[in-house]
Design a protein around this motif. Structure first.
Motif, PDB file in Angstrom:
ATOM      1  N   TRP A 256       0.854  -1.187   0.000  1.00  0.00           N
ATOM      2  CA  TRP A 256       0.000   0.000   0.000  1.00  0.00           C
ATOM      3  C   TRP A 256       0.901   1.251   0.000  1.00  0.00           C
ATOM      4  N   LYS A 257       0.468   2.292  -0.719  1.00  0.00           N
ATOM      5  CA  LYS A 257       1.186   3.572  -0.711  1.00  0.00           C
ATOM      6  C   LYS A 257       0.323   4.642  -0.032  1.00  0.00           C
ATOM      7  N   LYS A 258       0.956   5.453   0.786  1.00  0.00           N
ATOM      8  CA  LYS A 258       0.248   6.525   1.481  1.00  0.00           C
ATOM      9  C   LYS A 258       0.021   7.697   0.527  1.00  0.00           C
ATOM     10  N   THR A 259      -1.242   8.152   0.427  1.00  0.00           N
ATOM     11  CA  THR A 259      -1.584   9.250  -0.476  1.00  0.00           C
ATOM     12  C   THR A 259      -1.417  10.590   0.226  1.00  0.00           C
ATOM     13  N   ALA A 260      -1.563  11.634  -0.552  1.00  0.00           N
ATOM     14  CA  ALA A 260      -1.425  12.982   0.005  1.00  0.00           C
ATOM     15  C   ALA A 260      -2.487  13.270   1.043  1.00  0.00           C
ATOM     16  N   SER A 261      -3.630  12.611   0.928  1.00  0.00           N
ATOM     17  CA  SER A 261      -4.717  12.835   1.893  1.00  0.00           C
ATOM     18  C   SER A 261      -4.549  12.009   3.156  1.00  0.00           C
ATOM     19  N   GLY A 262      -3.537  11.142   3.190  1.00  0.00           N
ATOM     20  CA  GLY A 262      -3.283  10.322   4.376  1.00  0.00           C
ATOM     21  C   GLY A 262      -3.892   8.936   4.338  1.00  0.00           C
ATOM     22  N   THR A 263      -4.618   8.596   3.268  1.00  0.00           N
ATOM     23  CA  THR A 263      -5.174   7.248   3.135  1.00  0.00           C
ATOM     24  C   THR A 263      -4.149   6.328   2.473  1.00  0.00           C
ATOM     25  N   TRP A 264      -4.422   5.062   2.498  1.00  0.00           N
ATOM     26  CA  TRP A 264      -3.519   4.078   1.908  1.00  0.00           C
ATOM     27  C   TRP A 264      -4.155   3.449   0.662  1.00  0.00           C
ATOM     28  N   LYS A 265      -3.409   3.458  -0.451  1.00  0.00           N
ATOM     29  CA  LYS A 265      -3.883   2.922  -1.732  1.00  0.00           C
ATOM     30  C   LYS A 265      -3.186   1.588  -2.004  1.00  0.00           C
ATOM     31  N   LYS A 266      -4.004   0.548  -2.232  1.00  0.00           N
ATOM     32  CA  LYS A 266      -3.440  -0.791  -2.454  1.00  0.00           C
ATOM     33  C   LYS A 266      -2.839  -0.900  -3.847  1.00  0.00           C
ATOM     34  N   TYR A 267      -1.666  -1.543  -3.941  1.00  0.00           N
ATOM     35  CA  TYR A 267      -0.972  -1.763  -5.208  1.00  0.00           C
ATOM     36  C   TYR A 267      -0.840  -3.250  -5.537  1.00  0.00           C
ATOM     37  N   GLY A 268      -1.721  -4.077  -5.049  1.00  0.00           N
ATOM     38  CA  GLY A 268      -1.683  -5.498  -5.376  1.00  0.00           C
ATOM     39  C   GLY A 268      -0.662  -6.260  -4.563  1.00  0.00           C
ATOM     40  N   TYR A 269      -0.286  -7.446  -5.057  1.00  0.00           N
ATOM     41  CA  TYR A 269       0.582  -8.332  -4.279  1.00  0.00           C
ATOM     42  C   TYR A 269       1.591  -9.026  -5.190  1.00  0.00           C
ATOM     43  N   VAL A 270       2.618  -9.591  -4.544  1.00  0.00           N
ATOM     44  CA  VAL A 270       3.548 -10.492  -5.209  1.00  0.00           C
ATOM     45  C   VAL A 270       3.605 -11.775  -4.392  1.00  0.00           C
ATOM     46  N   LYS A 271       3.924 -12.903  -5.038  1.00  0.00           N
ATOM     47  CA  LYS A 271       4.002 -14.185  -4.339  1.00  0.00           C
ATOM     48  C   LYS A 271       5.421 -14.421  -3.836  1.00  0.00           C
ATOM     49  N   ALA A 272       5.523 -14.887  -2.594  1.00  0.00           N
ATOM     50  CA  ALA A 272       6.811 -15.150  -1.971  1.00  0.00           C
ATOM     51  C   ALA A 272       7.078 -16.648  -1.913  1.00  0.00           C
ATOM     52  N   ARG A 273       8.314 -17.027  -2.184  1.00  0.00           N
ATOM     53  CA  ARG A 273       8.746 -18.425  -2.218  1.00  0.00           C
ATOM     54  C   ARG A 273       9.260 -18.836  -0.840  1.00  0.00           C
ATOM     55  N   VAL A 274       9.026 -20.117  -0.465  1.00  0.00           N
ATOM     56  CA  VAL A 274       9.476 -20.565   0.849  1.00  0.00           C
ATOM     57  C   VAL A 274      10.676 -21.493   0.742  1.00  0.00           C
ATOM     58  N   ALA A 275      11.535 -21.400   1.749  1.00  0.00           N
ATOM     59  CA  ALA A 275      12.623 -22.343   1.995  1.00  0.00           C
ATOM     60  C   ALA A 275      12.463 -22.852   3.417  1.00  0.00           C
ATOM     61  N   ASN A 276      12.944 -24.052   3.683  1.00  0.00           N
ATOM     62  CA  ASN A 276      12.693 -24.686   4.984  1.00  0.00           C
ATOM     63  C   ASN A 276      13.920 -24.673   5.886  1.00  0.00           C
ATOM     64  N   TYR A 277      13.656 -24.414   7.146  1.00  0.00           N
ATOM     65  CA  TYR A 277      14.644 -24.526   8.210  1.00  0.00           C
ATOM     66  C   TYR A 277      14.172 -25.616   9.168  1.00  0.00           C
ATOM     67  N   SER A 278      14.824 -25.803  10.284  1.00  0.00           N
ATOM     68  CA  SER A 278      14.562 -26.974  11.130  1.00  0.00           C
ATOM     69  C   SER A 278      13.132 -27.024  11.647  1.00  0.00           C
ATOM     70  N   THR A 279      12.588 -25.885  12.057  1.00  0.00           N
ATOM     71  CA  THR A 279      11.248 -25.891  12.664  1.00  0.00           C
ATOM     72  C   THR A 279      10.266 -24.957  11.971  1.00  0.00           C
ATOM     73  N   TYR A 280      10.664 -24.282  10.906  1.00  0.00           N
ATOM     74  CA  TYR A 280       9.754 -23.345  10.254  1.00  0.00           C
ATOM     75  C   TYR A 280      10.180 -23.151   8.801  1.00  0.00           C
ATOM     76  N   SER A 281       9.301 -22.522   8.028  1.00  0.00           N
ATOM     77  CA  SER A 281       9.638 -22.092   6.681  1.00  0.00           C
ATOM     78  C   SER A 281       9.923 -20.586   6.695  1.00  0.00           C
ATOM     79  N   ARG A 282      10.729 -20.142   5.758  1.00  0.00           N
ATOM     80  CA  ARG A 282      10.984 -18.714   5.582  1.00  0.00           C
ATOM     81  C   ARG A 282      10.500 -18.325   4.195  1.00  0.00           C
ATOM     82  N   TYR A 283       9.602 -17.350   4.139  1.00  0.00           N
ATOM     83  CA  TYR A 283       9.160 -16.841   2.837  1.00  0.00           C
ATOM     84  C   TYR A 283      10.004 -15.619   2.490  1.00  0.00           C
TER      85      TYR A 283
END
Length: 505
Positions: A440-467
């Protein structure tokens, strides 16, 4: 399996059919989704194992003239069958690595429909790709109907035991570790043993046997000596003509208990083990309806409450007794009674009032395993009348996830990517893209405008994944990001708890 046909008036038959169908269709807390897969003709038995070493459960079925393997896809689906033609009728199947080569094998019994192949147990050596490379035969007692696998002499090599209907015996064949067996030893049972179960009933570390004896209306328990021998049988009464038996710890005291079927009452009889090879009084629990006769029993924790449950495969078929012989009724279902953890089974003892689930026609054997990797027990039946297996999968129980807050540099520059990352629990499959990072980008009026998303890839560690994702921003100013895990077949949807903020120059 021995089928005891009976003739009923048409009106009564119709009532029984409608009652059975109503039981199968009724809404239930425990649920299964069924699919059906073709096998060779007239399957009588089914077992589960990994025949192509891909870590996914496969199925093997035994029938007249052949053995079929159906390779699993890990999600509860199965490929078209691969057949090995045996030339004789196969009555029962079990699995183990008999020649210790790391490839799963199958073992079947041929009861004696043809004299030259009568009374045979056969090891079908697996080739590691779902087929069989060779077959090794050995003789059993008269008319083997059921086979079980265990290490009876504690040498680390799989052995087999067969229940021999006409021999009134079990045959024990000790494995040599290369797929063959030493000459058999026979041990007396009650009359007409049709099914066999293995457990350590006296808690001495040695494998023991129990058989369901159809003509004697008993269960025979034979205690093993750890060298491949067995003490003389001890018999316990059942209801009439027991066709199935299973062992499990229904009262959670660490001692195996016995469950055997009773034919005409559509019940199973539970006897609680005392840990010394003895058993308490029999308690019967209804599992069926009119004409839904019990053919096979599985003990497993189906609802994941820590208590073993009991499931049965029930079947019979009736035909018109009078010309033109143009009608028939099939009675086929799986019935379930949930365990209370104290040796009793929950639910009603009224006929047809148990949890029931439809199968294809003619389920003669039932097996339980996690067929789709979700941690819950599923069921599969071998359907004699339909030439199929029915796979009953429990609907997925979605797991909670924790999405760690995304971490980005405090300052970035327009159009220049930097890595944004965060944690994900439980671990996900490495290389997949289960997380979306929204901007999201902050506009001049102080509101937040959504700019969509990107997909994050995961790698695995011993007890969790990291995206992680190399992320850039298209304009200067104040930005914020937040991570989101959409719902999938295994996990619920979840946002990260907080935003991260970036100044773009």
């Amino acid at each position: 399996m021995r089928l005891r046909p009976a003739l009923f008036p048409c009106v009564l038959l119709l009532a029984l059919v409608l009652g059975g169908v109503a039981g199968v269709a009724r809404a239930q807390a425990l649920d299964f989704k069924s699919s059906h897969h073709a096998t060779g003709p007239l399957p009588k038995s089914v077992a589960v194992g990994d025949f192509n070493n891909d870590g996914r459960p496969d199925l093997v079925t035994a029938h007249p003239g052949s053995v079929s393997v159906l390779l699993g896809n890990g999600s509860g689906g199965f490929a078209a069958r691969l057949d090995e033609f045996t030339g004789d009728a196969r009555e029962s199947v079990a699995v183990a690595d008999f020649n210790k080569d790391g490839k799963l094998d199958a073992v079947t019994v041929a009861p004696g429909y043809w004299d030259d192949l009568a009374n045979t147990v056969s090891v079908h050596l697996g080739d590691g790709s779902g087929g069989f490379a060779a077959r090794i035969d050995a003789t059993t007692g008269d008319f083997p109907a059921s086979v079980a696998v265990a290490d009876f002499d504690r040498d680390g090599k799989p052995d087999v035991a067969t229940a021999n209907i006409l021999g009134d015996s079990v045959s024990v064949l000790l494995g040599d570790g290369s797929g063959g067996f030493a000459p058999r030893s026979d041990f007396a049972t009650g009359d007409a043993p049709v099914a066999i179960a293995v457990a350590d009933f006296d808690n001495d570390g040695d494998r023991d046997l129990a058989t369901a004896n159809a003509d004697a209306a008993t269960v025979s328990v034979l205690l093993g000596d750890g060298a491949g021998g067995f003490a003389p049988k001890t018999d316990f009464a059942t209801g009439d003509s027991p066709q199935a038996i299973a062992a499990g710890d229904l009262d959670k005291d660490g001692d195996p208990d016995l469950v055997a079927s009773n034919w005409s009452g559509y019940t199973v009889g539970v006897r609680l083990g005392d840990g010394a090879g003895g058993f308490g009084a029999r308690t019967d629990f209804t599992m069926g309806a009119g004409m839904f006769y019990i053919r096979s029993i599985v003990i497993a924790d189906l609802d994941n409450d820590g208590n073993p449950d009991v499931a049965t495969a029930n079947h019979s078929r009736t035909y018109s007794p009078l010309p033109p012989y143009d009608w028939q009724f099939d009675y086929s279902a799986v019935y379930v009674r949930l365990g209370n953890g104290d040796g009793t089974l929950a639910g009603s003892d009224a006929l047809g009032e148990q949890l029931s689930f439809a199968t294809d026609d003619g389920p003669l054997e039932l097996a339980g395993a996690d067929l789709n990797g979700d941690g819950r027990k599923d069921l599969v039946t071998a359907n004699y009348e339909a030439n199929s297996v029915s796979v009953l999968l429990q609907p997925a129980s979605l797991k909670a996830v924790t999405v760690g807050n995304p971490v980005a540099p405090l300052v970035m520059y327009k159009g220049k990517a930097k890595t944004v990352y965060g944690s994900l629990r439980p671990r996900h499959k490495a290389g997949t893209y289960p997380v979306k990072i929204y901007r999201w980008k902050k506009t001049a009026s102080g509101t937040w405008k959504k700019y969509g998303y990107v997909k994050a890839r995961v790698a695995n560690y011993s007890t969790y994944s990291r995206y992680s994702k190399a992320l850039n921003f298209p304009a200067r100013g104040k930005w914020r990001i937040r991570a989101y895990h959409p719902a999938c077949s295994l996990h619920v949807a979840k946002w990260s708890a907080k935003y991260d903020y970036v100044t773009v120059k």
